[in-house]
Design a protein around this motif. Structure first.
Motif, short mmCIF file in Angstrom:
data_model
loop_
_atom_site.label_atom_id
_atom_site.label_comp_id
_atom_site.label_asym_id
_atom_site.label_seq_id
_atom_site.Cartn_x
_atom_site.Cartn_y
_atom_site.Cartn_z
N ARG A 29 0.67 -1.18 -0.08
CA ARG A 29 0.01 0.06 -0.17
C ARG A 29 0.91 1.25 0.00
O ARG A 29 2.11 1.20 0.23
N ASP A 30 0.39 2.35 -0.41
CA ASP A 30 0.86 3.63 -0.23
C ASP A 30 0.02 4.97 0.08
O ASP A 30 0.27 5.76 -0.19
N ASP A 31 -0.87 4.27 0.95
CA ASP A 31 -1.78 5.28 1.40
C ASP A 31 -1.21 6.92 1.96
O ASP A 31 -1.77 7.81 1.63
N ALA A 32 -0.39 6.51 2.97
CA ALA A 32 0.24 7.75 3.69
C ALA A 32 1.17 8.42 2.66
O ALA A 32 1.21 9.78 2.56
N VAL A 33 1.87 8.00 1.80
CA VAL A 33 2.68 8.61 0.65
C VAL A 33 1.46 9.48 -0.12
O VAL A 33 1.94 10.69 -0.34
N GLN A 34 0.62 8.95 -0.71
CA GLN A 34 -0.48 9.68 -1.53
C GLN A 34 -0.90 10.87 -0.82
O GLN A 34 -1.08 11.72 -1.43
N ARG A 35 -1.37 10.45 0.63
CA ARG A 35 -1.87 11.71 1.32
C ARG A 35 -0.79 13.00 1.51
O ARG A 35 -1.15 13.99 1.38
N LEU A 36 0.41 12.47 1.66
CA LEU A 36 1.46 13.38 2.10
C LEU A 36 1.71 14.41 0.81
O LEU A 36 1.76 15.52 0.72
N ARG A 37 1.69 13.49 -0.37
CA ARG A 37 1.93 14.18 -1.45
C ARG A 37 0.75 15.11 -2.03
O ARG A 37 0.99 16.19 -2.58
N ALA A 38 -0.50 14.60 -1.71
CA ALA A 38 -1.81 15.67 -2.03
C ALA A 38 -1.55 16.88 -1.17
O ALA A 38 -1.97 17.96 -1.51
N ILE A 39 -1.12 16.66 0.27
CA ILE A 39 -1.11 17.79 1.05
C ILE A 39 -0.04 18.84 0.63
O ILE A 39 -0.20 19.92 0.39
N GLU A 40 1.34 18.04 0.09
CA GLU A 40 2.30 18.79 -0.55
C GLU A 40 1.74 19.81 -1.86
O GLU A 40 1.95 21.01 -1.93
N LYS A 41 0.92 19.12 -2.39
CA LYS A 41 0.65 19.74 -3.71
C LYS A 41 -0.64 20.83 -3.57
O LYS A 41 -0.42 21.78 -3.98
N ALA A 42 -1.27 20.39 -2.40
CA ALA A 42 -2.50 21.27 -2.16
C ALA A 42 -1.75 22.84 -1.40
O ALA A 42 -2.28 23.99 -1.80
N SER A 43 -0.55 22.66 -0.81
CA SER A 43 0.17 23.69 -0.16
C SER A 43 0.78 24.87 -1.25
O SER A 43 0.95 25.66 -0.85
#
Length: 120
Positions: free
Chosen positions: A96-110
Motif C-alpha cells: 500500500r502507499d496510502d500515507a505517501v499519497q496523502r502526504l503528496r496531496a498535502i504538499e501539492k495543495a500547499s
C-alpha cells in the motif's frame, strides 16, 4: 525464508536483489513496530524504502539537512518523523502507499491557489 548463494572462493553469502530488498523491508517494518528509534534505524528504514533523503525530507516538510542530522545523530530523530517513516515502511511491505499519497496531496495543495470553502 531467503535463499543465499555462497562464494566458493571467500565463503561469503549473497542474496538475490529482490529477496534482499524484501528481507530489508521486513526488518525495517519490525524496527518500526518495535519503535527502535535511533539514527541508524531511521536511515535503515529510509533506505529500505529506496527513498532518497531529499525525497523523504520533502514528504516530511523538513530540509534534507534535517534528515541528514537525524541520520548522523547530530540531532534526535523526531518522534513524529520516525512514526511516519515507520508507517511508510509498513504500508510498502503490505503493498500500500496510502500515507505517501496523502502526504503528496498535502504538499501539492500547499502550493496550489487558495480555495474558498463555504461550510454553511
Amino acid at each position: 525464508m531467503v535463499a543465499a548463494t555462497f562464494c566458493d572462493a571467500c565463503d561469503s553469502a549473497y542474496v538475490a536483489n529482490d529477496d534482499g530488498l524484501a528481507m530489508e523491508r521486513r526488518v525495517a517494518a519490525e524496527i518500526a513496530r518495535r519503535g527502535l528509534r535511533c539514527p541508524e534505524t531511521f536511515r535503515f528504514m529510509r533506505k529500505a524504502l529506496g527513498m532518497r533523503a531529499v525525497d523523504l525530507a520533502q514528504l516530511l516538510d523538513v530540509t534534507a539537512e534535517t534528515v541528514s542530522r537525524w541520520e548522523t545523530g547530530k540531532i534526535d530523530v523526531e518522534t513524529r518523523a520516525f512514526a511516519l517513516l515507520g508507517t511508510l515502511v509498513i504500508e510498502r511491505l503490505e503493498g500500500r502507499d496510502d500515507a505517501v499519497q496523502r502526504l503528496r496531496a498535502i504538499e501539492k495543495a500547499s502550493t496550489a491557489e487558495p480555495v474558498v470553502l463555504e461550510l454553511c
